[in-house]
Design an enzyme around this catalytic site. Sequence first.
Site, PDB file in Angstrom:
ATOM      1  N   VAL A  59      62.540  35.551 -55.725  1.00  0.00           N
ATOM      2  CA  VAL A  59      62.505  36.824 -56.451  1.00  0.00           C
ATOM      3  C   VAL A  59      63.318  37.887 -55.711  1.00  0.00           C
ATOM      4  CG1 VAL A  59      61.022  38.662 -57.359  1.00  0.00           C
ATOM      5  CG2 VAL A  59      60.305  36.280 -57.568  1.00  0.00           C
ATOM      6  N   CYS A  60      63.227  37.907 -54.396  1.00  0.00           N
ATOM      7  CA  CYS A  60      63.981  38.893 -53.611  1.00  0.00           C
ATOM      8  C   CYS A  60      65.482  38.669 -53.762  1.00  0.00           C
ATOM      9  CB  CYS A  60      63.594  38.817 -52.140  1.00  0.00           C
ATOM     10  SG  CYS A  60      61.853  39.174 -51.816  1.00  0.00           S
ATOM     11  N   ALA A  61      65.894  37.408 -53.735  1.00  0.00           N
ATOM     12  CA  ALA A  61      67.305  37.085 -53.913  1.00  0.00           C
ATOM     13  C   ALA A  61      67.773  37.510 -55.303  1.00  0.00           C
ATOM     14  CB  ALA A  61      67.523  35.584 -53.697  1.00  0.00           C
TER      15      ALA A  61
END
Length: 167
Positions: A59-61
């Site tokens: 999700v961060c990527a």
Amino acid sequence: MSQVTFQNNPVTLVGEEVRVGNVAPDFTVLANDLSPVTLADTKGKVRLISVVPSLDTGVCAEQTRRFNEEATALSDDVEVLTISVDLPFAQARWCGAEGIDAVQTLSDHKELSFGKAYGVVIEELRLLARSIFVVDKNDKVAYVEYVSEVTDHPNYEKAIEAVKEAV
């Protein structure tokens, strides 16, 4: 502050909650070359601050890639900053591998200065809670989203809309 969870387990956030209309708190984080970066370094610009626990997670990527794409269509009066507690070396390596060039990645690993100032340090994990802040050219907070479940995506559309309104 609203309750935040990580994998559906409640977590404790350290620091003061930031609200729309507040003067944006100052902070010191590290650029990929280890130089200090403060809020004042982008004074006079609208800042979209995208906060992620770690660039090395799905999700961060995706969040960082999405704001990198959005940044190319925004005004030159906008700075997009992604802040995590990843080491600056890891951030630089990840950005190089992913072709991230319109977002500045910054590390809060050293002192958690940003995390404490914006109330996003997850005490139990020493990570930053997923959140979005838009700071206008006069250092006023124009938009805030503390994502209630850290593993969920933020509201990209509302964040971009807030940036465009602040320009």
